[in-house]
Scaffold this motif. Structure first.
Motif, PDB file in Angstrom:
ATOM      1  N   THR A  44       0.783  -1.229   0.000  1.00 22.57           N
ATOM      2  CA  THR A  44       0.000   0.000   0.000  1.00 22.57           C
ATOM      3  C   THR A  44       0.819   1.285   0.000  1.00 22.57           C
ATOM      4  N   ARG A  69      -7.857   0.418  -4.196  1.00 21.10           N
ATOM      5  CA  ARG A  69      -7.190   0.280  -5.491  1.00 21.10           C
ATOM      6  C   ARG A  69      -7.319   1.539  -6.331  1.00 21.10           C
ATOM      7  N   TRP A  70      -8.398   2.273  -6.176  1.00 17.63           N
ATOM      8  CA  TRP A  70      -8.668   3.451  -6.993  1.00 17.63           C
ATOM      9  C   TRP A  70      -8.508   4.771  -6.248  1.00 17.63           C
TER      10      TRP A  70
END
Length: 93
Positions: A44, A69-70
């Motif tokens: 991350t 993720r976005w």
């Protein structure tokens, strides 16, 4: 901060024991540009450093943390005293 050369650099970095390593060339022209490198610290967090080739912007250190993720947050600081924080949204079609 994305590292366009991540795949090639990661392959060469594997011999050095690095999990993922990339590099970036951005805005390179006759009057300047920047060159830098970055590394994923876990799944991350991406840390990168770059330096202005023309010498006017100085060095830049950025940390990008992926919330989803976005969705990510990027913080940065430069050797000329500037700093910033960005909220990044990414959508692929």
């Amino acid at each position: 901060v994305q590292a366009p050369g991540r795949a090639a650099a990661a392959a060469s970095g594997a011999a050095d024991g690095l999990e993922a390593l990339g590099f970036q060339l951005s805005g390179v022209s006759a009057t300047g540009g920047s060159v830098g490198f970055g590394r994923y610290l876990g799944s991350t967090t991406y840390v990168s450093a770059s330096e202005d080739v023309g010498g006017t912007q100085g060095r830049l250190l950025s940390i990008q943390y992926f919330l989803l993720r976005w969705l990510s947050i990027t913080t940065s600081t430069s050797s000329n005293g500037g700093s910033g924080i960005n909220l990044n949204l990414r959508k692929e079609y």
